[in-house]
Design a protein around this motif. Structure first.
Motif, mmCIF file in Angstrom:
data_model
loop_
_atom_site.group_PDB
_atom_site.id
_atom_site.type_symbol
_atom_site.label_atom_id
_atom_site.label_comp_id
_atom_site.label_asym_id
_atom_site.label_seq_id
_atom_site.Cartn_x
_atom_site.Cartn_y
_atom_site.Cartn_z
ATOM 1 N N VAL A 43 39.258 27.140 31.515
ATOM 2 C CA VAL A 43 39.390 25.707 31.274
ATOM 3 C C VAL A 43 40.799 25.377 30.807
ATOM 4 O O VAL A 43 41.421 24.400 31.271
ATOM 5 C CB VAL A 43 38.349 25.234 30.237
ATOM 6 N N LEU A 44 41.343 26.198 29.889
ATOM 7 C CA LEU A 44 42.706 25.962 29.393
ATOM 8 C C LEU A 44 43.720 26.066 30.525
ATOM 9 O O LEU A 44 44.573 25.185 30.699
ATOM 10 C CB LEU A 44 43.040 26.974 28.295
ATOM 11 N N GLY A 45 43.649 27.160 31.302
ATOM 12 C CA GLY A 45 44.589 27.326 32.400
ATOM 13 C C GLY A 45 44.459 26.245 33.451
ATOM 14 O O GLY A 45 45.460 25.777 34.006
ATOM 15 N N SER A 46 43.234 25.809 33.727
ATOM 16 C CA SER A 46 43.022 24.749 34.719
ATOM 17 C C SER A 46 43.557 23.412 34.229
ATOM 18 O O SER A 46 44.109 22.628 35.018
ATOM 19 C CB SER A 46 41.528 24.623 35.041
ATOM 20 N N ALA A 47 43.409 23.144 32.924
ATOM 21 C CA ALA A 47 43.930 21.895 32.367
ATOM 22 C C ALA A 47 45.456 21.854 32.461
ATOM 23 O O ALA A 47 46.046 20.829 32.833
ATOM 24 C CB ALA A 47 43.485 21.746 30.916
ATOM 25 N N VAL A 48 46.095 22.972 32.144
ATOM 26 C CA VAL A 48 47.556 23.038 32.269
ATOM 27 C C VAL A 48 47.951 22.936 33.740
ATOM 28 O O VAL A 48 48.950 22.293 34.088
ATOM 29 C CB VAL A 48 48.090 24.339 31.639
ATOM 30 N N LEU A 56 45.448 32.455 33.266
ATOM 31 C CA LEU A 56 44.651 32.734 34.462
ATOM 32 C C LEU A 56 44.808 34.174 34.931
ATOM 33 O O LEU A 56 43.858 34.759 35.467
ATOM 34 C CB LEU A 56 45.017 31.758 35.572
ATOM 35 N N SER A 57 45.984 34.768 34.730
ATOM 36 C CA SER A 57 46.162 36.184 35.078
ATOM 37 C C SER A 57 45.306 37.067 34.180
ATOM 38 O O SER A 57 44.723 38.063 34.635
ATOM 39 C CB SER A 57 47.638 36.581 34.964
ATOM 40 N N TYR A 58 45.225 36.708 32.904
ATOM 41 C CA TYR A 58 44.373 37.484 31.999
ATOM 42 C C TYR A 58 42.902 37.375 32.410
ATOM 43 O O TYR A 58 42.154 38.355 32.345
ATOM 44 C CB TYR A 58 44.558 36.998 30.564
ATOM 45 N N VAL A 59 42.490 36.184 32.850
ATOM 46 C CA VAL A 59 41.114 36.008 33.323
ATOM 47 C C VAL A 59 40.839 36.924 34.518
ATOM 48 O O VAL A 59 39.769 37.548 34.604
ATOM 49 C CB VAL A 59 40.860 34.532 33.700
ATOM 50 N N LYS A 60 41.790 37.024 35.442
ATOM 51 C CA LYS A 60 41.599 37.888 36.607
ATOM 52 C C LYS A 60 41.415 39.347 36.191
ATOM 53 O O LYS A 60 40.576 40.059 36.752
ATOM 54 C CB LYS A 60 42.789 37.752 37.570
ATOM 55 N N VAL A 61 42.198 39.782 35.193
ATOM 56 C CA VAL A 61 42.060 41.158 34.729
ATOM 57 C C VAL A 61 40.713 41.354 34.029
ATOM 58 O O VAL A 61 40.054 42.391 34.194
ATOM 59 C CB VAL A 61 43.219 41.532 33.791
ATOM 60 N N MET A 62 40.284 40.352 33.233
ATOM 61 C CA MET A 62 38.975 40.436 32.580
ATOM 62 C C MET A 62 37.868 40.639 33.605
ATOM 63 O O MET A 62 36.966 41.476 33.419
ATOM 64 C CB MET A 62 38.706 39.157 31.782
ATOM 65 N N ILE A 63 37.925 39.886 34.690
ATOM 66 C CA ILE A 63 36.895 40.005 35.720
ATOM 67 C C ILE A 63 36.976 41.374 36.398
ATOM 68 O O ILE A 63 35.951 41.996 36.690
ATOM 69 C CB ILE A 63 37.044 38.871 36.752
ATOM 70 N N PHE A 74 45.514 46.616 26.310
ATOM 71 C CA PHE A 74 45.163 46.918 24.921
ATOM 72 C C PHE A 74 44.005 46.056 24.416
ATOM 73 O O PHE A 74 43.363 46.398 23.430
ATOM 74 C CB PHE A 74 46.386 46.713 24.030
ATOM 75 N N LEU A 75 43.751 44.910 25.083
ATOM 76 C CA LEU A 75 42.647 44.034 24.697
ATOM 77 C C LEU A 75 41.768 43.738 25.918
ATOM 78 O O LEU A 75 41.737 42.619 26.420
ATOM 79 C CB LEU A 75 43.186 42.727 24.103
ATOM 80 N N PRO A 76 41.044 44.747 26.411
ATOM 81 C CA PRO A 76 40.211 44.535 27.615
ATOM 82 C C PRO A 76 38.879 43.863 27.260
ATOM 83 O O PRO A 76 37.820 44.483 27.289
ATOM 84 C CB PRO A 76 40.009 45.963 28.127
ATOM 85 N N LEU A 77 38.931 42.594 26.922
ATOM 86 C CA LEU A 77 37.734 41.874 26.485
ATOM 87 C C LEU A 77 36.842 41.550 27.682
ATOM 88 O O LEU A 77 37.315 41.322 28.790
ATOM 89 C CB LEU A 77 38.138 40.592 25.757
ATOM 90 N N ARG A 78 35.531 41.480 27.409
ATOM 91 C CA ARG A 78 34.558 41.207 28.470
ATOM 92 C C ARG A 78 33.718 39.969 28.182
ATOM 93 O O ARG A 78 32.681 39.783 28.794
ATOM 94 C CB ARG A 78 33.645 42.415 28.672
ATOM 95 N N SER A 79 34.138 39.150 27.259
ATOM 96 C CA SER A 79 33.354 37.988 26.858
ATOM 97 C C SER A 79 33.388 36.907 27.939
ATOM 98 O O SER A 79 34.463 36.411 28.308
ATOM 99 C CB SER A 79 33.902 37.415 25.542
ATOM 100 N N LEU A 80 32.210 36.539 28.441
ATOM 101 C CA LEU A 80 32.153 35.470 29.439
ATOM 102 C C LEU A 80 32.523 34.124 28.823
ATOM 103 O O LEU A 80 33.076 33.259 29.513
ATOM 104 C CB LEU A 80 30.746 35.397 30.047
ATOM 105 N N LEU A 81 32.229 33.942 27.523
ATOM 106 C CA LEU A 81 32.587 32.698 26.845
ATOM 107 C C LEU A 81 34.106 32.557 26.770
ATOM 108 O O LEU A 81 34.661 31.484 27.052
ATOM 109 C CB LEU A 81 31.974 32.670 25.445
ATOM 110 N N LEU A 82 34.792 33.652 26.397
ATOM 111 C CA LEU A 82 36.254 33.622 26.351
ATOM 112 C C LEU A 82 36.825 33.403 27.747
ATOM 113 O O LEU A 82 37.801 32.657 27.916
ATOM 114 C CB LEU A 82 36.776 34.936 25.763
ATOM 115 N N MET A 83 36.226 34.037 28.747
ATOM 116 C CA MET A 83 36.679 33.848 30.120
ATOM 117 C C MET A 83 36.600 32.378 30.521
ATOM 118 O O MET A 83 37.539 31.825 31.114
ATOM 119 C CB MET A 83 35.825 34.691 31.073
#
Length: 445
Positions: free
Chosen positions: A345-350, A387-394, A331-340
């Motif tokens: 960074v957030l997922g890697s920090a966690v 990180l799963s959301y990032v994979k779908v974004m890509i 429902f939110l297929p965003l393509r922003s590289l900045l958001l990615m």
């Protein structure tokens, strides 16, 4: 009838990694009954990475002989091999052969290699096949890929794999007398509700369902109406397919353009510059290294010191978080590289927090405090979710860049997983950098 296509795409994605994911969750039942013991996971890791020869061959064919590979035929073969191998595993996983004077689980190891080859090759065949359908079905495919980890975990949970009961163990102190004793809690693994054989037959049935879904995706009339070229399309939908012949028939690094002129980058439609392309694929490799090999290899070390409940909650909720992230992306297929980049960074920090707790095992931070258990479970959920959301974004981005882009997407996924495994194998299995925690009793200062 698009709901049928969504269902079939989900079932196809489910078959991508269900066999290997299922084998991993079944290890607590398999390991005590094979001669390799707890060295088996290390052997399996090497076999799975060796099986990357499959996607390597497919990627090279796409790169040097574009259009020469019949993807549908390859998918039929690999799903059929996965179905047969899972079925044979139910009969042969306990069989041993004497090799160099010692018993070895040769059938188990050989069949695991075939299953790994099937699942690894799916990364570079299933994704390009999804180009035949409209873009939003790719997100549904990713939901199914998430279910490929969730479903075996739920079945193993019903089976009772890894369920521990803490029992009192009273022993004479220094062996002197019964009047001098020590009281301790010991972990006792409970028997499973059904056998490993039944579980492997279940995996074979799931692969068979995947095969049926793929047949219907190829031949059902309702699915044919969901192809990008069918029906009426808006101007926005027509633009990405304007030069489909050029995008799909040439390698991703080709300079082909809509007017025969060279684009500002040779990537897909030329929307992204060279640095952006490197960023996208770098993030893809990094995220898959973390989620597929690096963090799963230390999950027990990071969670077990906090107790058996924390371990099972983190494993179960992390498995749910993957398809949940894909569902959100539907429902939110965003393509922003900045958001990615921000989510990475957030997922890697966690993930760094999880790695730190694994390194401190068996005495991580807040080990005797309930908030410690809450934090480690929450860390796993947030890490997998982002990180799963990032994979779908890509995946959504590369879907718009053409067939060859998705081939390279699958190749980079496997490359990232391979690099993660090569990094973690010596740390975990050779040098013993991580120490296990006892789910029943952990003595820490």
């Amino acid at each position: 009838m698009s709901l049928l296509t969504h269902l079939l795409a989900c079932l196809l994605g489910m078959g991508s990694w269900v066999s290997i994911n299922g084998l991993w969750v079944e290890l607590p039942l398999v390991v005590p009954q094979v001669p390799e013991g707890w060295y088996l996971p290390s052997y399996l890791s090497v076999l799975i990475q060796t099986a990357n020869v499959g996607p390597l061959v497919v990627t090279l064919v796409h790169r040097f002989r574009p259009g020469a590979l019949n993807e549908a035929a390859v998918i039929y073969v690999i799903i059929s091999v996965g179905t047969v191998a899972s079925f044979l595993l139910g009969f042969l996983w306990k069989e041993t052969v004497v090799v160099a004077g010692a018993p070895r689980s040769l059938a188990l190891l050989a069949l695991t290699f075939f299953l790994a080859a099937v699942d690894c090759t799916s990364s570079v065949t299933f994704l390009p096949f999804m180009m035949r359908l409209k873009p939003h079905f790719l997100t549904t495919y990713y939901i199914g890929e998430g279910v490929s980890g969730l479903l075996p975990a739920l079945v193993a949970l019903m089976q009772g794999v890894g369920v521990v009961r803490c029992i009192n163990a009273t022993q004479p102190k220094d062996g002197l007398s019964n009047s001098s004793v020590t009281f301790d809690l010991q972990a006792q693994y409970q028997p499973a509700h059904f056998s490993a054989e039944a579980f492997f037959f279940f995996l074979s049935a799931m692969m068979l369902v995947c095969l049926v879904a793929f047949v219907l995706l190829n031949h059902h009339p309702a699915v044919a109406r969901q192809h990008p070229s069918s029906g009426r399309t808006t101007g926005a939908e027509q633009k990405p397919h304007k030069d489909r012949k050029c995008v799909e028939q040439r390698p991703m690094m080709s300079p082909c353009g809509p007017d025969g002129q060279k684009r500002r980058s040779g990537f897909g439609s030329g929307v992204y510059g060279c640095l952006e392309v490197v960023f996208i694929f770098g993030v893809l490799a990094w995220v898959n290294a973390l989620t597929n090999t690096v963090l799963p290899s230390v999950q027990s070390y990071s969670c077990m010191p906090y107790g058996n409940r924390a371990y099972h909650l983190s494993a179960s909720l992390a498995a749910v978080s993957n398809p949940l992230a894909c569902f959100v992306a539907l429902f939110l297929p965003l393509r922003s590289l900045l958001l990615m980049g921000a989510l990475t960074v957030l997922g890697s920090a966690v993930g760094a927090y999880i790695m730190a707790m694994a390194a401190f095992s068996p005495c991580p931070l807040l080990v005797h405090v309930s908030s410690g258990s809450v934090l480690i479970v929450l860390a796993w959920v947030v890490c997998v979710l982002t990180l799963s959301y990032v994979k779908v974004m890509i995946g959504v981005i590369l879907r718009d860049e053409g067939h060859s882009a998705l081939v390279w997407c699958g190749a980079v996924v496997q490359l990232g997983s391979l690099l993660g495994a090569v990094t973690m194998f010596p740390l975990v299995s050779v040098y013993g950098f991580f120490s296990s925690g006892d789910p029943c009793s952990t003595t820490c200062p």
